[in-house]
Scaffold this active site. Structure first.
Site, PDB file in Angstrom:
ATOM      1  N   ARG A   1       0.832  -1.196   0.000  1.00  0.00           N
ATOM      2  CA  ARG A   1       0.000   0.000   0.000  1.00  0.00           C
ATOM      3  C   ARG A   1       0.872   1.253   0.000  1.00  0.00           C
ATOM      4  O   ARG A   1       0.553   2.244  -0.667  1.00  0.00           O
ATOM      5  CB  ARG A   1      -0.927  -0.029   1.218  1.00  0.00           C
ATOM      6  CG  ARG A   1      -1.956   1.078   1.217  1.00  0.00           C
ATOM      7  CD  ARG A   1      -3.045   0.824   2.236  1.00  0.00           C
ATOM      8  NE  ARG A   1      -2.538   0.900   3.607  1.00  0.00           N
ATOM      9  CZ  ARG A   1      -3.255   0.583   4.676  1.00  0.00           C
ATOM     10  NH1 ARG A   1      -4.505   0.154   4.550  1.00  0.00           N
ATOM     11  NH2 ARG A   1      -2.740   0.682   5.879  1.00  0.00           N
TER      12      ARG A   1
ATOM     13  N   LYS B   1      -2.673   6.403   1.508  1.00  0.00           N
ATOM     14  CA  LYS B   1      -2.541   6.879   2.892  1.00  0.00           C
ATOM     15  C   LYS B   1      -1.622   8.106   2.956  1.00  0.00           C
ATOM     16  O   LYS B   1      -0.665   8.151   3.736  1.00  0.00           O
ATOM     17  CB  LYS B   1      -2.026   5.737   3.769  1.00  0.00           C
ATOM     18  CG  LYS B   1      -2.607   5.760   5.155  1.00  0.00           C
ATOM     19  CD  LYS B   1      -2.447   4.445   5.830  1.00  0.00           C
ATOM     20  CE  LYS B   1      -2.542   4.556   7.328  1.00  0.00           C
ATOM     21  NZ  LYS B   1      -3.722   5.223   7.837  1.00  0.00           N
TER      22      LYS B   1
ATOM     23  N   GLU C   1     -16.349   5.819   4.545  1.00  0.00           N
ATOM     24  CA  GLU C   1     -15.619   5.240   5.672  1.00  0.00           C
ATOM     25  C   GLU C   1     -15.610   6.225   6.830  1.00  0.00           C
ATOM     26  O   GLU C   1     -16.117   7.344   6.713  1.00  0.00           O
ATOM     27  CB  GLU C   1     -14.202   4.852   5.266  1.00  0.00           C
ATOM     28  CG  GLU C   1     -13.352   6.007   4.808  1.00  0.00           C
ATOM     29  CD  GLU C   1     -11.938   5.581   4.415  1.00  0.00           C
ATOM     30  OE1 GLU C   1     -11.389   4.688   5.069  1.00  0.00           O
ATOM     31  OE2 GLU C   1     -11.396   6.162   3.463  1.00  0.00           O
TER      32      GLU C   1
HETATM   33  C1  LIG Z   1      -8.917   6.468   6.412  1.00  0.00           C
HETATM   34  C2  LIG Z   1      -8.614   5.091   6.883  1.00  0.00           C
HETATM   35  N1  LIG Z   1      -9.467   4.104   6.540  1.00  0.00           N
HETATM   36  C3  LIG Z   1      -9.246   2.844   6.926  1.00  0.00           C
HETATM   37  C4  LIG Z   1      -8.155   2.503   7.697  1.00  0.00           C
HETATM   38  C5  LIG Z   1      -7.935   1.081   8.110  1.00  0.00           C
HETATM   39  O1  LIG Z   1      -6.841   0.517   7.439  1.00  0.00           O
HETATM   40  P1  LIG Z   1      -6.036  -0.686   8.083  1.00  0.00           P
HETATM   41  O2  LIG Z   1      -7.018  -1.757   8.330  1.00  0.00           O
HETATM   42  O3  LIG Z   1      -5.019  -1.054   7.060  1.00  0.00           O
HETATM   43  O4  LIG Z   1      -5.432  -0.181   9.333  1.00  0.00           O
HETATM   44  C6  LIG Z   1      -7.262   3.510   8.078  1.00  0.00           C
HETATM   45  C7  LIG Z   1      -6.106   3.194   8.915  1.00  0.00           C
HETATM   46  O5  LIG Z   1      -5.029   3.010   8.447  1.00  0.00           O
HETATM   47  C8  LIG Z   1      -7.486   4.827   7.648  1.00  0.00           C
HETATM   48  O6  LIG Z   1      -6.649   5.816   7.984  1.00  0.00           O
END
Ligand SMILES: Cc1ncc(COP(=O)(O)O)c(C=O)c1O
Length: 387
Positions: free
Chosen positions: A132, A234, A270
């Protein structure tokens, strides 16, 4: 695996103060940092051979507890990252004209290390975070560490900070990889230099609610990401803009914000730092990842675990009206785990969900945490053991 066992042992034998961690010297997957980066003169009192750091594990929340070491690797614009090293955890010295400070050229990741009951240290799918970060780096026009470099850096950071990994059942060591445009640049353009850092902090519950159900708020004014933007990666620039929405929701007594899509203001996207799922009977749905939500590693893992448990799983556009009639809603993320949602408030209407009794989200979380902490046998090859 990284090499350097005997080189490191020799180096540490010659430089080691009484309290320098002897176990670090025995770590086979550890690259010897040059003496200058270890700054040994300043560290003896901070480091000891004790199994655990001096932390009140029962009081752990999600605040920063600085640990002993961080990993640092640098490269310039037209190069690949080559070799990094562990440094003492410390402030960075950075040009005021660094790309990351002026234009937000930065990406972060988050993953966790857990201590199993049998003493093993386990990482959970770190290569997913590495992939990612690579995708995000392409989007932000940055060089990125290879998958192997990323995973090795995470392993080294965790091992060097081993005494900060909470005892089983008391939390995790949260690991934060960062990729930053640290070279100076005045006009809007990619930074000429980049720094990859990994630091770590012991943590427990993300939300102040602990494991209690969350109460989410759908803010009609703010959107988190729009098509063609960078919501699917991210980048650090996705996070400051949601602070105001979160603050407003918290002032009103909510746990966090659930964002809707930017075009129709109708479909679920989300939460500020986690993905969302809804459960109705045997069906589990989550918003499809079409570039505006972050595809969580936890989201992906829960989708697979849910299929394994016999649920009908769907990634689709979920209209906000589908919340009415949902049995359960839950959030997923590395930091939050799998968190049940008790209510979602939209246009002055509070929609409530089941949070007691036998819950689908608890069932799925129990398998996920079991894998992450070594209680459930890992037949998927998701866990990485640090020796
Ligand atoms: C905006 C956002 N959505 C979803 C997630 C969940 O991702 P992960 O399961 O890889 O931690 C995160 C955290 O990293 C996030 O910052």
């Amino acid at each position: 695996m990284i090499q350097g066992g005997s080189r490191l042992r020799n180096l540490l034998q010659s430089l080691r103060p009484a309290s320098f961690p002897s176990k670090l010297a025995n770590y086979r997957g550890y690259t010897a940092p040059p003496a200058s980066s270890l700054q040994l003169a300043t560290q003896p009192s901070a480091y000891s051979d004790d199994k655990y750091a001096d932390v009140d594990w029962d009081k752990l929340g999600f605040g920063l507890t600085p640990t002993d070491y961080m990993y640092v690797m640098r490269c310039s614009k037209d190069e690949d990252f080559k070799e990094g090293r562990l440094n003492r955890y410390a402030n960075l010295e950075i040009s005021p004209s660094a790309g990351v400070l002026n234009y937000g050229q930065g990406i972060y990741e988050g993953t966790k290390a857990n201590r199993a009951e049998d003493g093993r240290i386990l990482l959970f799918r770190p290569e997913q975070n590495a992939t990612r970060m690579k995708r995000g780096a392409e989007r932000m026009l940055m060089p990125s560490p290879s998958i192997q470099q990323f995973v090795d850096a995470v392993k080294e950071t965790v091992y060097a900070n081993k005494r900060w990994i909470p005892p089983p059942g008391k939390g995790s060591l949260y690991v934060r990889p960062l990729l930053l445009g640290t070279g100076p640049i005045l006009g809007l353009a990619p930074s000429p230099e980049y720094t990859f850092i990994v630091y770590a902090s012991p943590v427990r519950n993300y939300f102040k609610e602990g494991t209690a159900p969350l109460n989410l708020y759908i803010d009609e004014e703010f959107v988190r990401a729009s098509p063609g933007g960078a919501g699917g990666v991210k980048t650090i620039t996705n996070y400051a803009p949601v602070l105001q929405a979160i603050a407003r929701a918290k002032e009103r007594g909510f746990s966090d914000v659930l964002y809707l899509d930017a075009v129709n203001r109708k479909y679920l996207e989300e939460v500020s730092s986690c993905n969302i799922f809804i459960v109705k009977g045997n069906h589990i749905s989550t918003p499809a990842a079409s570039g505006t939500i972050l595809e969580g590693v936890t989201r992906r893992s829960i989708l697979e675990i849910a299929r394994d448990h016999g649920y009908q799983v769907e990634e689709r556009a979920i209209p906000v009206d589908d919340l009415v009639g949902a049995d359960e809603v839950f959030c997923t993320g590395t930091a939050v785990g799998v968190a049940p949602v008790g209510s979602i408030t939209h246009q002055n209407r509070r929609i409530e969900f089941k949070t007691e009794g036998s819950l689908v989200c608890k069932e799925l979380y129990s398998t996920l945490v079991g894998l992450q902490t070594g209680r459930v046998e890992d037949k998927k090859g998701w866990t990485v053991v640090i020796h």
